[in-house]
Design an enzyme around this catalytic site. Structure first.
Site, PDB file in Angstrom:
ATOM      1  N   GLU A 171       0.839  -1.205   0.000  1.00 44.95           N
ATOM      2  CA  GLU A 171       0.000   0.000   0.000  1.00 44.95           C
ATOM      3  C   GLU A 171       0.874   1.255   0.000  1.00 44.95           C
ATOM      4  O   GLU A 171       0.612   2.206  -0.721  1.00 44.95           O
ATOM      5  CB  GLU A 171      -0.950   0.017   1.205  1.00 44.95           C
ATOM      6  CG  GLU A 171      -1.984  -1.091   1.207  1.00 44.95           C
ATOM      7  CD  GLU A 171      -2.751  -1.199  -0.094  1.00 44.95           C
ATOM      8  OE1 GLU A 171      -3.146  -0.175  -0.663  1.00 44.95           O
ATOM      9  OE2 GLU A 171      -2.955  -2.343  -0.573  1.00 44.95           O
ATOM     10  N   TRP A 175       1.872   1.942  -3.329  1.00 45.07           N
ATOM     11  CA  TRP A 175       0.869   2.583  -4.193  1.00 45.07           C
ATOM     12  C   TRP A 175       1.073   4.092  -4.165  1.00 45.07           C
ATOM     13  O   TRP A 175       0.863   4.797  -5.151  1.00 45.07           O
ATOM     14  CB  TRP A 175      -0.562   2.236  -3.745  1.00 45.07           C
ATOM     15  CG  TRP A 175      -1.104   1.014  -4.425  1.00 45.07           C
ATOM     16  CD1 TRP A 175      -1.210  -0.234  -3.894  1.00 45.07           C
ATOM     17  CD2 TRP A 175      -1.604   0.921  -5.774  1.00 45.07           C
ATOM     18  NE1 TRP A 175      -1.750  -1.104  -4.820  1.00 45.07           N
ATOM     19  CE2 TRP A 175      -2.003  -0.417  -5.982  1.00 45.07           C
ATOM     20  CE3 TRP A 175      -1.751   1.833  -6.824  1.00 45.07           C
ATOM     21  CZ2 TRP A 175      -2.537  -0.858  -7.196  1.00 45.07           C
ATOM     22  CZ3 TRP A 175      -2.284   1.388  -8.038  1.00 45.07           C
ATOM     23  CH2 TRP A 175      -2.669   0.057  -8.213  1.00 45.07           C
ATOM     24  N   TRP A 181     -20.437  13.043 -19.724  1.00 42.71           N
ATOM     25  CA  TRP A 181     -20.731  13.266 -18.303  1.00 42.71           C
ATOM     26  C   TRP A 181     -22.042  14.028 -18.171  1.00 42.71           C
ATOM     27  O   TRP A 181     -22.441  14.757 -19.085  1.00 42.71           O
ATOM     28  CB  TRP A 181     -19.600  14.050 -17.636  1.00 42.71           C
ATOM     29  CG  TRP A 181     -18.260  13.382 -17.706  1.00 42.71           C
ATOM     30  CD1 TRP A 181     -17.166  13.810 -18.398  1.00 42.71           C
ATOM     31  CD2 TRP A 181     -17.872  12.154 -17.073  1.00 42.71           C
ATOM     32  NE1 TRP A 181     -16.108  12.932 -18.229  1.00 42.71           N
ATOM     33  CE2 TRP A 181     -16.520  11.902 -17.418  1.00 42.71           C
ATOM     34  CE3 TRP A 181     -18.517  11.239 -16.249  1.00 42.71           C
ATOM     35  CZ2 TRP A 181     -15.811  10.786 -16.986  1.00 42.71           C
ATOM     36  CZ3 TRP A 181     -17.813  10.128 -15.805  1.00 42.71           C
ATOM     37  CH2 TRP A 181     -16.483   9.904 -16.172  1.00 42.71           C
ATOM     38  N   ASN A 233     -10.308   3.672   2.890  1.00 38.95           N
ATOM     39  CA  ASN A 233      -9.986   3.441   1.473  1.00 38.95           C
ATOM     40  C   ASN A 233     -11.086   2.686   0.714  1.00 38.95           C
ATOM     41  O   ASN A 233     -11.442   3.059  -0.402  1.00 38.95           O
ATOM     42  CB  ASN A 233      -8.659   2.676   1.358  1.00 38.95           C
ATOM     43  CG  ASN A 233      -8.301   2.405  -0.090  1.00 38.95           C
ATOM     44  OD1 ASN A 233      -8.139   3.333  -0.873  1.00 38.95           O
ATOM     45  ND2 ASN A 233      -8.230   1.136  -0.460  1.00 38.95           N
ATOM     46  N   TRP A 285     -15.170  12.603 -13.048  1.00 39.59           N
ATOM     47  CA  TRP A 285     -14.313  12.254 -11.906  1.00 39.59           C
ATOM     48  C   TRP A 285     -13.552  13.455 -11.366  1.00 39.59           C
ATOM     49  O   TRP A 285     -13.212  13.527 -10.192  1.00 39.59           O
ATOM     50  CB  TRP A 285     -13.344  11.125 -12.275  1.00 39.59           C
ATOM     51  CG  TRP A 285     -12.364  11.452 -13.390  1.00 39.59           C
ATOM     52  CD1 TRP A 285     -12.522  11.186 -14.715  1.00 39.59           C
ATOM     53  CD2 TRP A 285     -11.088  12.095 -13.266  1.00 39.59           C
ATOM     54  NE1 TRP A 285     -11.429  11.627 -15.432  1.00 39.59           N
ATOM     55  CE2 TRP A 285     -10.527  12.192 -14.566  1.00 39.59           C
ATOM     56  CE3 TRP A 285     -10.354  12.609 -12.207  1.00 39.59           C
ATOM     57  CZ2 TRP A 285      -9.282  12.770 -14.820  1.00 39.59           C
ATOM     58  CZ3 TRP A 285      -9.119  13.182 -12.456  1.00 39.59           C
ATOM     59  CH2 TRP A 285      -8.597  13.263 -13.745  1.00 39.59           C
ATOM     60  N   TRP A 324      -8.567   8.646  -8.333  1.00 42.05           N
ATOM     61  CA  TRP A 324      -9.804   9.004  -9.050  1.00 42.05           C
ATOM     62  C   TRP A 324      -9.771   8.464 -10.478  1.00 42.05           C
ATOM     63  O   TRP A 324     -10.755   7.937 -10.982  1.00 42.05           O
ATOM     64  CB  TRP A 324     -10.040  10.520  -9.019  1.00 42.05           C
ATOM     65  CG  TRP A 324     -10.744  10.921  -7.752  1.00 42.05           C
ATOM     66  CD1 TRP A 324     -10.159  11.365  -6.605  1.00 42.05           C
ATOM     67  CD2 TRP A 324     -12.154  10.855  -7.472  1.00 42.05           C
ATOM     68  NE1 TRP A 324     -11.116  11.589  -5.643  1.00 42.05           N
ATOM     69  CE2 TRP A 324     -12.353  11.294  -6.142  1.00 42.05           C
ATOM     70  CE3 TRP A 324     -13.273  10.484  -8.226  1.00 42.05           C
ATOM     71  CZ2 TRP A 324     -13.621  11.351  -5.545  1.00 42.05           C
ATOM     72  CZ3 TRP A 324     -14.546  10.552  -7.627  1.00 42.05           C
ATOM     73  CH2 TRP A 324     -14.704  10.977  -6.317  1.00 42.05           C
TER      74      TRP A 324
END
Ligand code: FAD
Length: 485
Positions: free
Chosen positions: A283, A286, A314, A349, A367, A390
């Site tokens: 993690e 990441w 959108w 998360n 987004w 995102w």
């Protein structure tokens, strides 16, 4: 021979003394060290990202000032354009060197280059040091010399490198100037919200500052690290480290965290197992990967990594957006997440993924709108991780979850918050619902709702959108996009 002119130690997003390479070098130089923090204008890469982080910054600066005072030093506070402030401070004190921790994002690096140029013209050198990442995003390359687009080979490549260097403790002592330059009062930074004070609960959940970070890290490695691999996905359990806001302000170094977790590998038989440790380190990586992506694509927060998404249809839905922001969508797991964000400036998360999917795929809202809201409301808002995550959920990013994988907010709630603890904590008006209905109050009978004290549409909203309809609409929009190609 060591120079006797002072050295300015410019703090930005490295608000700590532990494992602080610039501080170690400054102390070793033998020069009097003048620590300074400059509140830059909003929008500058040096400024905190949003309102929640400004709250954090206020308390973190208080903590840093206290730590410096314990060492006989001070924190000088100034505001304005950093190059102007630094040049003035250098002229005032006779300093000809500024030491900083390099920022890990491309916008920060570019700004540092510009400022270095301005300072150089005035005979002041800007010296940068690492410390905010485990690896240099510029240096890690694929076999063909490019940047990584996929996480797993990135993790492997990082693992093949030498283990992160051990963290280094703060120097015991260093030289202080005979005369201190003036400092502005912290209150003049006006970082705290008033009227309304929406951050009033943050302080009961977080302790900004280096000590708060290290205490929390200790609690985590001694506690929830054991079982992390499984519990990290359960928002109703305090099963993650909560290091993200401390990392975002550089109150703890990733090397310190890595080492603390590694230490537990050798611990007692009852401690965390190898899987917990590896999962946690993955993690942390990441975060590294997000900065790696940002390095290779500086517009990560504003442009689709995959250009095909540029023509996505959108929807403009102000009412849906407002319901999402307020935690009033009628889907309990989504609402619990968005209200946790209001109350703690943080969200688990798993729930971040669910609420992001809901905004993008159920409401069909771009987004970037969600990325911006998170940037303003998260105490851990981070230019790399926020933008990359995102885009990951939207399916527009590198190594992203495909767009057609649409989270069902009811099933996600039932899977990851099976007893409804999380929803009951953050959506108290649903707390008396039986567990089988906690994630689907709209399926409860009138009798069941009455027994739980709920009046749907009044004390708790009906769903803003029907998930099945929304799913079909999202897939149709995706099909349209594919047909255009
Ligand atoms: P732990 O589970 O204890 O993880 C340890 C550390 O690893 C974290 O502190 C963080 O630095 C890193 N990490 C964990 N998961 C991720 C991840 N998916 N991506 C990148 N780094 C990770 N994280 C931020 O730090 N800032 C953000 O602005 C941010 N925005 C996000 C937006 C969305 C839509 C999503 C889905 C995720 C986002 N994340 C962000 C990633 C992740 O949710 C948080 O890092 C994590 O919840 C922080 O809690 P923790 O420290 O208890 O995590």
């Amino acid at each position: 021979m060591a120079s006797s002119s002072p050295l300015i130690l410019w703090f930005r997003k490295d608000l700590r003394l532990d494992d602080h390479i610039a501080l170690i070098k400054a102390a070793r130089s033998g020069r009097p060290v003048i620590p300074v923090f400059i509140l830059a204008d909003e929008g500058s890469p040096y400024a905190p990202l949003g309102a929640a982080q400004r709250w954090w910054l206020n308390h973190s600066l208080e903590a840093l000032a206290r730590s410096l005072e314990q060492k006989g030093s001070r924190l000088v506070l100034r505001r304005g354009a950093p190059e102007t402030v630094l040049a003035a401070l250098a002229a005032e004190t006779g300093a000809n060197v500024v030491a900083v921790t390099d920022l890990p994002d491309p916008a920060g690096r570019k700004e540092d280059e510009r400022i270095a140029g301005v300072l150089e013209e005035r005979g002041v050198a800007l010296h940068g040091f690492g410390g905010l990442l485990l690896h240099d995003p510029e240096k890690l390359r694929t076999g063909s010399g490019g940047g990584f687009r996929v996480y797993t080979p990135f993790w492997r490549a990082l693992n093949q490198q030498a283990a992160p260097a051990p963290p280094r403790p703060a120097p015991d002592a260093w030289t202080h100037p005979a005369r201190w330059p003036e400092s502005e009062p912290l209150t003049s930074f006006d970082l705290l919200p008033r009227k309304p004070d929406w951050a009033r609960e943050f302080g009961s959940h977080w302790t900004p500052g280096e000590k708060g970070a290290l205490d929390r890290l200790h609690r985590f490695t001694e506690g929830a690290l054991k079982g992390y691999a499984v519990n990290r996905d359960r928002p109703g359990i305090d099963g993650t480290s909560g290091m993200s806001p401390h990392l975002a302000m550089g109150e703890v170094s990733p090397r310190r965290i890595w080492a603390a977790v590694e230490e537990r590998r050798e611990g007692e038989r009852n401690g965390p197992d190898g899987e917990d440790i590896e999962r946690y380190q993955k993690e942390l990586v990441w975060r590294e990967f997000s900065y790696h992506l940002l390095h290779h694509f500086p517009e990560l927060a504003t442009r689709n990594w995959t250009p095909a998404f540029d023509s996505f249809s959108w929807v403009d839905d102000p009412a849906g957006l407002e319901a999402w922001k307020r935690g009033l969508t009628g889907y309990p797991i989504v609402d619990a997440g968005m209200r946790q964000l209001w109350r703690h400036g943080w969200m688990h998360n798993r729930v971040r993924m669910i609420v992001a999917s809901f905004l993008i795929k159920d409401l069909l809202i771009d987004w970037r709108v969600g990325e911006k809201w998170f940037r303003d409301t998260l105490v851990d808002a981070d230019p790399g991780s926020n933008a990359a995550s995102w885009q990951w959920v939207a399916g527009s990013g590198a190594d992203a979850s495909p767009f057609f994988r649409i989270f069902n907010p009811i099933l996600q709630g039932e899977k990851f918050d099976p007893d409804g603890t999380y929803v009951r904590t953050f959506v108290p008006e649903l707390s008396r619902l039986p567990t089988k209905l906690i994630h689907r109050p709209f399926e409860a009978s009138l009798v069941e709702l009455r027994a739980a004290g709920i009046s749907l549409g009044s004390t708790y909203p009906r769903p803003v959108v029907d998930h099945r309809f929304a799913r079909d609409r999202a897939l149709a929009a995706l099909a349209e996009l594919k047909a255009e190609k």
